[in-house]
Design a protein around this motif. Structure first.
Motif, PDB file in Angstrom:
ATOM      1  N   ASN A 614      79.070  54.449  15.631  1.00 49.65           N
ATOM      2  CA  ASN A 614      79.294  53.067  16.036  1.00 49.65           C
ATOM      3  C   ASN A 614      78.255  52.515  16.822  1.00 49.65           C
ATOM      4  N   SER A 615      77.566  53.531  17.693  1.00 47.96           N
ATOM      5  CA  SER A 615      76.691  52.804  18.709  1.00 47.96           C
ATOM      6  C   SER A 615      75.338  52.608  18.151  1.00 47.96           C
ATOM      7  N   LEU A 616      75.301  52.998  16.930  1.00 47.41           N
ATOM      8  CA  LEU A 616      73.723  53.160  16.362  1.00 47.41           C
ATOM      9  C   LEU A 616      73.686  52.007  15.387  1.00 47.41           C
ATOM     10  N   SER A 617      72.498  51.328  15.063  1.00 43.83           N
ATOM     11  CA  SER A 617      71.996  50.499  14.036  1.00 43.83           C
ATOM     12  C   SER A 617      70.890  50.982  13.105  1.00 43.83           C
ATOM     13  N   VAL A 618      70.853  50.672  11.876  1.00 45.88           N
ATOM     14  CA  VAL A 618      70.076  51.017  10.783  1.00 45.88           C
ATOM     15  C   VAL A 618      68.832  50.180  10.761  1.00 45.88           C
ATOM     16  N   PHE A 619      67.537  50.832  10.797  1.00 43.19           N
ATOM     17  CA  PHE A 619      66.274  49.896  10.478  1.00 43.19           C
ATOM     18  C   PHE A 619      65.714  50.380   9.228  1.00 43.19           C
ATOM     19  N   ASN A 620      65.113  49.288   8.465  1.00 46.19           N
ATOM     20  CA  ASN A 620      64.561  49.451   7.007  1.00 46.19           C
ATOM     21  C   ASN A 620      63.167  49.701   7.603  1.00 46.19           C
ATOM     22  N   ILE A 621      62.720  51.170   7.152  1.00 51.16           N
ATOM     23  CA  ILE A 621      61.397  51.481   7.539  1.00 51.16           C
ATOM     24  C   ILE A 621      60.369  50.666   6.628  1.00 51.16           C
ATOM     25  N   VAL A 637      67.312  55.427  12.826  1.00 50.45           N
ATOM     26  CA  VAL A 637      68.341  54.229  13.246  1.00 50.45           C
ATOM     27  C   VAL A 637      67.895  54.239  14.910  1.00 50.45           C
ATOM     28  N   TYR A 638      68.525  53.225  15.467  1.00 48.75           N
ATOM     29  CA  TYR A 638      68.044  52.804  17.091  1.00 48.75           C
ATOM     30  C   TYR A 638      69.479  52.600  17.625  1.00 48.75           C
ATOM     31  N   ARG A 639      69.440  52.562  18.972  1.00 46.84           N
ATOM     32  CA  ARG A 639      70.513  52.478  19.701  1.00 46.84           C
ATOM     33  C   ARG A 639      70.673  51.074  20.203  1.00 46.84           C
ATOM     34  N   ASP A 640      71.657  50.299  19.300  1.00 47.23           N
ATOM     35  CA  ASP A 640      71.695  48.836  19.582  1.00 47.23           C
ATOM     36  C   ASP A 640      73.148  48.441  18.634  1.00 47.23           C
ATOM     37  N   TYR A 641      73.623  47.167  18.892  1.00 43.50           N
ATOM     38  CA  TYR A 641      74.731  46.724  17.948  1.00 43.50           C
ATOM     39  C   TYR A 641      74.130  45.545  17.248  1.00 43.50           C
ATOM     40  N   ARG A 642      73.598  45.906  16.105  1.00 43.84           N
ATOM     41  CA  ARG A 642      73.096  44.669  15.139  1.00 43.84           C
ATOM     42  C   ARG A 642      73.490  45.234  13.587  1.00 43.84           C
ATOM     43  N   GLU A 650      70.791  40.015   9.387  1.00 42.72           N
ATOM     44  CA  GLU A 650      70.440  41.262   9.624  1.00 42.72           C
ATOM     45  C   GLU A 650      69.443  41.384  10.919  1.00 42.72           C
ATOM     46  N   TYR A 651      69.768  42.275  11.675  1.00 42.68           N
ATOM     47  CA  TYR A 651      69.207  42.553  12.970  1.00 42.68           C
ATOM     48  C   TYR A 651      69.716  41.649  14.017  1.00 42.68           C
ATOM     49  N   SER A 652      70.669  40.898  13.741  1.00 45.12           N
ATOM     50  CA  SER A 652      71.153  40.023  14.847  1.00 45.12           C
ATOM     51  C   SER A 652      72.272  40.694  15.419  1.00 45.12           C
ATOM     52  N   HIS A 653      72.590  40.397  16.604  1.00 46.62           N
ATOM     53  CA  HIS A 653      73.693  41.191  17.369  1.00 46.62           C
ATOM     54  C   HIS A 653      74.925  41.020  16.525  1.00 46.62           C
ATOM     55  N   THR A 654      75.772  42.090  16.679  1.00 48.85           N
ATOM     56  CA  THR A 654      77.173  41.975  16.068  1.00 48.85           C
ATOM     57  C   THR A 654      78.163  41.721  16.995  1.00 48.85           C
ATOM     58  N   MET A 655      79.401  41.263  16.591  1.00 47.22           N
ATOM     59  CA  MET A 655      80.476  40.879  17.525  1.00 47.22           C
ATOM     60  C   MET A 655      80.942  41.967  18.699  1.00 47.22           C
ATOM     61  N   ILE A 660      81.110  43.862  24.209  1.00 47.64           N
ATOM     62  CA  ILE A 660      80.456  44.663  25.235  1.00 47.64           C
ATOM     63  C   ILE A 660      79.871  44.216  26.471  1.00 47.64           C
ATOM     64  N   LEU A 661      79.235  43.035  26.288  1.00 49.73           N
ATOM     65  CA  LEU A 661      78.587  42.365  27.201  1.00 49.73           C
ATOM     66  C   LEU A 661      79.755  41.471  27.959  1.00 49.73           C
ATOM     67  N   ALA A 662      80.798  41.072  27.219  1.00 44.40           N
ATOM     68  CA  ALA A 662      81.866  40.510  28.011  1.00 44.40           C
ATOM     69  C   ALA A 662      82.372  41.380  28.964  1.00 44.40           C
TER      70      ALA A 662
END
Length: 748
Positions: A614-621, A637-642, A650-655, A660-662
């Motif tokens: 859940n804490s990882l996001s996929v990146f297109n190589i 994959v990389y550590r983020d919520y996108r 794509e690649y923008s932050h998810t809800m 989490i920020l709130a």
């Protein structure tokens, strides 16, 4: 032979001088040496000799008595020693000027501070005669005109050596060394700075490893070394009153503060250790580390490269060990410990204020005002300042630092702070674990410059101190083997290191830096208080050892508090709440885990299963530029919520990212408000001055007024009685039948 007196010499002066030069008295064996000046002949001898001649003549005009030891009497054959003695008239006069408090009545206040089950602390206590060398007196400012009001049994011993050397130094700091028509150049500090004298110091009362040979002579230095400076006494309490008596209040209050700080660290160390053990014992409950280490999850997750071209893709399970290790410091107990330390800091400062108030009363500092010699400029500062201006209070020209120079220093400090802020804000640091590691390492690395440049830390001075100790020991041993050239007391002390005006500054600085580490960044490393506790236990004995064996006796100085350091500690206490809240929120995985558990976990489950995916996001190589592409190709994959590739966002932050920020911001606000409310409530609840101390102060003031009133009344009665006796032989009394007390009431 001389009659018996406080100096406890039972031989004639000539015989005594032949027996030993290890004495704190003049050649007559009666007058005590209160201060020593030393100088050597050099190329610029005439000019310096004239300064010394005028200066010493002015000292004698001020009432001091001087005795010079010729260079032929010194071991090196080139050093002169000027011994200074302050007679009673000088001491009484300046004690009146400086408003030094002296005893006038034995205290009648009951000591009701006995704690329940006090016998448990018996192994940690020192003998009573070491802890309390003097009885408890009520005191009042000394007045020379009312000397019979005070408890003066012997004028030679009424003022202790620490008070005597403080009075002498007060005179030394104000005597001119040029003729009055040549300017206002004065003070021993300037003479030391320009090389007219090589040293100025009061004497130790004995050698530290043996008592004085004479039973009635004090051996305070030996007692302090035996019961305080030896490392085997590390579990014992400190003889604070004896430290104050020998070294003065300024040094005494430093060791009182350091000892109290170490005692309070014990509670923080216990709680921090429990939090660390909690992380160690909950290894098996660490679900996210299990997923990272497993081949089914962590072994199949490919992570993005950490750099361009040279860095390849890597499997998540390679961080298995670091994940387990981070759990030791990044767990639920960390939040509790951060809140606890915010409250602990408040308790430490509030209880220290109470301890300080008690010392102020016991050490006669309640109405203390800073003496003028403490406000004098340092010669080093004076030499660097090229401009001067008139002091509006003293109307004298004094050097000062221009505003432009102050601004330059402030800008340099601000630039350093901004540099660290920019590093923290850099996009290169994105992982919370990296943040956590950064704070831990920065707290350690920040200590390195101070360890390198602080002259009192264990590097160069550690080698220098044992060397000087060996040399001192060898010199004393050589003197014992050659009785015809005994090592004099003033030469022994002259060969020791000078404590220096900034000696306590560096000691305070070292401890305040440590205090900053264990408060500002304690959420990153809960074992910091435990390590600080071990360090301070050693620090107290090392500082005590240096002071009693390696340094000349410092000039006694008064201080009613730890000064500006108290405000610095208060500032750190407030800032520590903010920093620890941000560390827990942004450098820990605590908030993302809680949000996942309560908002994004499948219904009916209350564990952390699935948290890693859940804490990882996929990146297109394919979107990686060719020049940055690693040699091997995977789907990372990389550590983020996108959002993933192909999504309309794509690649923008998810809800979830915003949730989490709130949660992080909410945690910071809640934690700060809770801790600050508790801090201010505790500060309000605990009075700064204990009730018994307040009662003792009022009792002492009442007795001073009552005793002075009775003293004046009795004195007036005696005057009236003498006047009446004279009038009886000459003229009859005006009111022959009036009772004496009515005559007195009329006069009053």
């Amino acid at each position: 032979a001389f009659p018996f007196n406080h100096s406890c010499f039972f031989f004639s002066p000539g015989l005594l001088q032949k027996l030993s030069k290890d004495s704190v008295f003049f050649r007559d064996g009666v007058r005590r040496i209160d201060f020593v000046l030393s100088y050597v002949d050099d190329k610029d001898c005439d000019k310096k000799q004239e300064r010394r001649r005028i200066y010493e003549a002015n000292l004698e005009k001020a009432g001091l008595e001087l005795e010079t030891e010729d260079k032929s009497e010194s071991e090196d054959g080139k050093t002169y020693f000027v011994k200074i003695h302050a007679p009673w008239e000088v001491l009484a006069t300046y004690a009146d000027v400086l408003k030094i408090k002296v005893p006038f009545k034995v205290s009648d206040m009951p000591d009701d501070r006995e704690m329940p089950m006090n016998w448990l602390s018996t192994p940690f206590r020192l003998p009573k005669h070491i802890m309390h060398p003097d009885p408890d007196f009520f005191t009042a400012p000394f007045s020379k005109s009312k000397s019979d009001f005070f408890l003066i049994e012997n004028q030679d011993t009424f003022f202790p050596p620490s008070t005597r050397n403080r009075i002498v130094y007060y005179i030394l700091a104000r005597c001119l060394y040029v003729n009055e028509d040549c300017g206002d150049k004065k003070g021993i500090k300037r003479l030391l700075n320009n090389g007219s004298y090589t040293a100025a110091f009061p004497l130790h009362d004995s050698r530290y490893w043996i008592k004085s040979k004479y039973d009635n002579c004090e051996s305070e230095r030996h007692d302090l070394y035996s019961h305080w400076a030896q490392f085997l006494c590390f579990f014992k309490e400190q003889p604070i009153n004896r430290i104050r008596k020998y070294y003065g209040e300024k040094i005494g209050i430093y060791f009182a503060w350091l000892g109290f700080y170490t005692e309070m660290l014990l509670f923080a160390a216990v709680v921090g250790t429990i939090c660390f053990l909690y992380g160690f014992l909950t290894f098996d409950e660490n679900q996210w580390s299990k997923e990272i280490c497993s081949e089914e999850i962590g072994g199949k997750i490919v992570m993005c490269p950490l750099c361009d071209k040279k860095c390849g893709f890597w499997k998540l399970n390679t961080t298995c060990n670091s994940s387990w290790q981070s759990h030791l410091f990044d767990n639920v107990a960390t939040v509790f410990f951060a809140i606890f330390m915010g409250i602990w800091v408040t308790l430490f400062l509030e209880f220290w204020k109470r301890r300080q108030a008690r010392l102020e009363y016991e050490w006669d500092l309640v109405d203390f005002e800073e003496e003028q010699q403490q406000l004098q400029l340092r010669p080093e500062y004076e030499a660097k300042c090229t401009k001067s201006k008139q002091n509006p209070i003293t109307k004298e020209m004094e050097p000062y630092l221009p505003v432009t120079s102050k601004c330059a220093r402030s800008c340099l400090s601000g630039a350093t702070v901004l540099l660290w802020v920019s590093i923290l804000s850099s996009d290169q640091i994105q992982s919370p674990s990296v943040y956590h590691l950064f704070f831990s390492l920065s707290s350690v690395l920040a200590l390195v410059p101070f360890m390198l440049f602080d002259q009192d830390i264990y590097l160069s001075s550690a080698l220098l101190c044992p060397f000087r100790w060996v040399m001192n020991w060898w010199s004393s041993r050589k003197a014992q083997n050659h009785p015809e050239s005994l090592y004099s007391r003033w030469e022994q002390d002259h060969d020791l290191q000078s404590f220096g005006q900034l000696g306590l500054f560096y000691e305070y600085l070292e401890m305040v830096i440590q205090f900053g580490f264990i408060t500002l960044f304690v959420a990153s490393f809960p074992l910091a208080p435990l390590l600080a506790l071990f360090n301070n236990i050693i620090e107290i004995r090392v500082d005590a050892w240096k002071l009693t064996t390696q340094f000349r006796r410092p000039v006694a100085a008064k201080a009613h508090s730890i000064g500006a350091w108290e405000e610095i500690l208060n500032g750190m206490a407030v800032l520590s709440v903010v920093t620890n809240a941000f560390i827990v929120a942004f450098t820990s995985d605590m908030m993302p885990r809680l949000v996942y558990m309560y908002a994004y976990q499948p219904r009916g489950e209350m564990n952390m299963k699935g948290y890693i995916n859940n804490s990882l996001s996929v990146f297109n190589i394919s979107e990686i530029p060719y020049r940055s592409m690693p040699d091997d190709e995977e789907n990372p994959v990389y550590r983020d919520y996108r959002y993933p590739p192909g999504h309309e966002k794509e690649y923008s932050h998810t809800m979830q990212f915003w949730h989490i920020l709130a949660a992080k911001l909410a945690f910071i606000i809640i934690m700060e408000h809770v801790v600050f409310l508790v801090k201010y409530f505790v500060a309000w609840l605990i009075p700064d001055v204990p009730s018994d101390v307040r009662a003792r102060v009022k009792r002492e003031r009442f007795l001073v007024q009552e005793y002075l009133h009775n003293y004046e009344v009795e004195k007036l009665k005696m005057q009236l009685s003498e006047q009446s006796n004279k009038e009886c032989t000459c003229t009859p009394m005006i009111y022959p039948d009036l009772p004496k007390h009515e005559v007195l009431s009329e006069v009053l």
